[in-house]
Design a protein around this motif. Structure first.
Motif, PDB file in Angstrom:
ATOM      1  N   LEU A  10      24.813 113.545 125.781  1.00 24.63           N
ATOM      2  CA  LEU A  10      23.406 114.029 125.041  1.00 24.63           C
ATOM      3  C   LEU A  10      22.304 114.529 126.293  1.00 24.63           C
ATOM      4  N   SER A  11      21.919 115.403 125.824  1.00 22.81           N
ATOM      5  CA  SER A  11      20.562 116.284 127.395  1.00 22.81           C
ATOM      6  C   SER A  11      19.334 115.682 126.941  1.00 22.81           C
ATOM      7  N   ASP A  12      18.969 115.876 127.871  1.00 23.93           N
ATOM      8  CA  ASP A  12      17.539 115.454 128.513  1.00 23.93           C
ATOM      9  C   ASP A  12      17.046 115.676 126.921  1.00 23.93           C
ATOM     10  N   ILE A  13      17.046 116.736 126.516  1.00 25.06           N
ATOM     11  CA  ILE A  13      16.136 117.135 125.275  1.00 25.06           C
ATOM     12  C   ILE A  13      16.216 116.403 123.950  1.00 25.06           C
ATOM     13  N   GLU A  14      18.115 115.608 123.810  1.00 25.42           N
ATOM     14  CA  GLU A  14      18.310 115.045 122.990  1.00 25.42           C
ATOM     15  C   GLU A  14      17.944 113.476 123.007  1.00 25.42           C
ATOM     16  N   LYS A  15      17.626 113.091 124.270  1.00 22.29           N
ATOM     17  CA  LYS A  15      17.701 111.879 124.467  1.00 22.29           C
ATOM     18  C   LYS A  15      16.249 111.550 124.161  1.00 22.29           C
ATOM     19  N   LEU A  16      15.209 112.244 124.787  1.00 21.16           N
ATOM     20  CA  LEU A  16      13.603 112.517 124.190  1.00 21.16           C
ATOM     21  C   LEU A  16      13.450 112.216 123.064  1.00 21.16           C
ATOM     22  N   THR A  17      14.154 112.995 122.059  1.00 17.98           N
ATOM     23  CA  THR A  17      13.543 113.360 120.856  1.00 17.98           C
ATOM     24  C   THR A  17      14.403 112.230 119.979  1.00 17.98           C
ATOM     25  N   THR A  18      15.321 111.365 120.474  1.00 12.66           N
ATOM     26  CA  THR A  18      15.886 109.936 120.249  1.00 12.66           C
ATOM     27  C   THR A  18      14.402 108.782 120.722  1.00 12.66           C
ATOM     28  N   LEU A  19      14.376 108.532 121.712  1.00 14.31           N
ATOM     29  CA  LEU A  19      12.838 107.843 122.234  1.00 14.31           C
ATOM     30  C   LEU A  19      12.413 107.611 121.163  1.00 14.31           C
ATOM     31  N   ALA A  20      11.409 109.052 120.785  1.00 15.86           N
ATOM     32  CA  ALA A  20      10.252 109.493 120.174  1.00 15.86           C
ATOM     33  C   ALA A  20      10.533 108.901 118.452  1.00 15.86           C
ATOM     34  N   GLU A  21      12.072 109.347 118.264  1.00 17.66           N
ATOM     35  CA  GLU A  21      12.053 108.498 116.525  1.00 17.66           C
ATOM     36  C   GLU A  21      12.196 107.008 117.251  1.00 17.66           C
ATOM     37  N   LEU A  22      12.671 106.655 117.596  1.00 15.05           N
ATOM     38  CA  LEU A  22      12.936 104.465 117.701  1.00 15.05           C
ATOM     39  C   LEU A  22      11.348 104.666 118.290  1.00 15.05           C
ATOM     40  N   ALA A  23      10.409 105.144 118.593  1.00 19.74           N
ATOM     41  CA  ALA A  23       9.107 104.679 119.221  1.00 19.74           C
ATOM     42  C   ALA A  23       8.436 104.812 117.611  1.00 19.74           C
ATOM     43  N   SER A  24       8.405 106.292 116.961  1.00 23.25           N
ATOM     44  CA  SER A  24       7.897 106.181 115.825  1.00 23.25           C
ATOM     45  C   SER A  24       8.454 105.098 114.971  1.00 23.25           C
ATOM     46  N   ALA A  25       9.751 104.405 114.382  1.00 17.89           N
ATOM     47  CA  ALA A  25      10.213 103.538 114.111  1.00 17.89           C
ATOM     48  C   ALA A  25       9.752 102.094 113.931  1.00 17.89           C
ATOM     49  N   ARG A  26       9.237 101.650 115.560  1.00 19.12           N
ATOM     50  CA  ARG A  26       8.652 100.348 115.139  1.00 19.12           C
ATOM     51  C   ARG A  26       7.199 100.449 116.016  1.00 19.12           C
ATOM     52  N   GLY A  27       6.939 101.706 115.363  1.00 14.21           N
ATOM     53  CA  GLY A  27       5.593 101.801 114.986  1.00 14.21           C
ATOM     54  C   GLY A  27       4.223 101.654 116.313  1.00 14.21           C
ATOM     55  N   LEU A  28       5.269 102.185 117.819  1.00 11.31           N
ATOM     56  CA  LEU A  28       4.767 102.452 118.769  1.00 11.31           C
ATOM     57  C   LEU A  28       4.004 103.981 118.711  1.00 11.31           C
ATOM     58  N   VAL A  29       2.861 103.384 119.639  1.00  7.66           N
ATOM     59  CA  VAL A  29       2.070 105.051 119.670  1.00  7.66           C
ATOM     60  C   VAL A  29       1.588 104.571 121.674  1.00  7.66           C
ATOM     61  N   LEU A  30       2.142 105.772 121.454  1.00  9.43           N
ATOM     62  CA  LEU A  30       2.807 106.075 123.210  1.00  9.43           C
ATOM     63  C   LEU A  30       1.434 106.915 123.885  1.00  9.43           C
ATOM     64  N   PRO A  31       1.219 107.143 124.789  1.00  4.32           N
ATOM     65  CA  PRO A  31       0.321 108.555 125.230  1.00  4.32           C
ATOM     66  C   PRO A  31       1.176 109.285 125.289  1.00  4.32           C
ATOM     67  N   GLN A  89       0.937  91.259 125.994  1.00 10.58           N
ATOM     68  CA  GLN A  89       0.191  91.393 126.869  1.00 10.58           C
ATOM     69  C   GLN A  89      -1.480  91.906 125.806  1.00 10.58           C
ATOM     70  N   LYS A  90      -0.877  91.694 124.640  1.00  9.84           N
ATOM     71  CA  LYS A  90      -2.034  92.411 123.677  1.00  9.84           C
ATOM     72  C   LYS A  90      -3.068  93.751 123.886  1.00  9.84           C
ATOM     73  N   ARG A  91      -2.060  95.288 124.739  1.00 10.74           N
ATOM     74  CA  ARG A  91      -2.857  95.333 125.012  1.00 10.74           C
ATOM     75  C   ARG A  91      -2.126  97.077 124.675  1.00 10.74           C
ATOM     76  N   PRO A  92      -2.941  98.287 124.895  1.00 10.23           N
ATOM     77  CA  PRO A  92      -2.470  99.134 124.085  1.00 10.23           C
ATOM     78  C   PRO A  92      -1.201  99.617 125.206  1.00 10.23           C
ATOM     79  N   ILE A  93      -0.151 101.024 124.698  1.00 11.29           N
ATOM     80  CA  ILE A  93       0.352 101.522 125.461  1.00 11.29           C
ATOM     81  C   ILE A  93      -0.110 102.973 126.483  1.00 11.29           C
ATOM     82  N   THR A  94      -0.510 102.148 127.955  1.00  5.27           N
ATOM     83  CA  THR A  94      -0.566 103.669 128.575  1.00  5.27           C
ATOM     84  C   THR A  94       0.224 103.198 129.553  1.00  5.27           C
ATOM     85  N   LEU A  95      -0.759 104.722 130.721  1.00  5.91           N
ATOM     86  CA  LEU A  95       0.763 104.947 131.438  1.00  5.91           C
ATOM     87  C   LEU A  95       0.497 103.599 132.639  1.00  5.91           C
TER      88      LEU A  95
END
Length: 218
Positions: A146-167, A199-205
């Motif tokens: 996978l290209s870097d762009i494909e990896k990032l796109t896939t990770l974003a889709e997986l995060a969305s599917a898990r309901g994760l809100v990332l910065p 940790q009951k904390r939002p996902i931050t840097l």
């Protein structure tokens, strides 16, 4: 350590459904056609860089599976099988090469099938000449990472599917600091999700930094 995050991966077995194809549509189409009952080609060979997904596809086919890195002499392979998958054939030992050569000949004669994979194409393998020739005589496909762009796109889709809100900067942040193969990146995403819930904390840097320090010993 990397193994710590790999241990967090869900137990879902490798399948075609959870394989991230990227630019490998042609390989997947060819493999699906080869697996069809009407196919008469006995050998399908996949080669590509580490992390491209070769092992995933071999195991997704649900054939008896043997990794030559763990079993270089193929002692665990049933010689009577009519469909098998041999991974990392570049790691075969001397007797393992003989076993595979004889297996290919038998499968050809009995309409059986062999799915094999290595890091390089058959003619570049440092193996017996007759075995390299046999491996190169079937269907041959290169699996592209996978290209870097494909990896990032896939990770974003997986995060969305898990309901994760990332910065917005989250993906680039851990993408530039974690191992770049998709298995490790997916495991890291699971680790971030679990750590945030614990940790009951939002996902931050700062939270991402803590996960990376814990999981990768950074």
């Amino acid at each position: 350590m990397r193994q710590l995050i790999l241990d967090l991966l869900p137990e879902a077995p490798p399948s075609f459904e959870n394989f991230v194809a990227g630019s490998n549509a042609e390989t997947l189409t060819g493999l699906a056609a080869w697996l069809a009952p009407a196919n008469r080609e006995s050998l399908f060979f996949i080669w590509g860089d580490a992390g491209a997904g070769k092992s995933h596809l071999l195991q997704a086919c649900q054939a008896p599976y043997c990794d030559a890195r763990l079993d270089p002499e193929l002692e665990g392979l049933d010689p009577a099988t009519d469909f098998c998958a041999v991974d990392n054939v570049e790691a075969l030992g001397e007797s393992g090469q003989i076993v595979l050569f004889n297996l290919i000949n038998r499968l050809r004669a009995s309409a059986g099938r062999l799915l094999a994979a290595a890091s390089v194409p058959p003619l570049r393998l440092i193996l017996r000449e007759d075995l390299r020739t046999r491996l190169g005589s079937g269907l041959l496909y290169r699996l592209q990472p996978l290209s870097d762009i494909e990896k990032l796109t896939t990770l974003a889709e997986l995060a969305s599917a898990r309901g994760l809100v990332l910065p917005p900067e989250a993906f680039n942040y851990f993408f530039s600091r974690a191992p770049r193969d998709m298995r490790s990146l997916m495991a890291l995403l699971v680790a971030i999700d679990r750590y945030s819930l614990e940790q009951k904390r939002p996902i931050t840097l700062p939270l991402l930094r803590e996960v990376l320090q814990t999981s990768l010993n950074l």
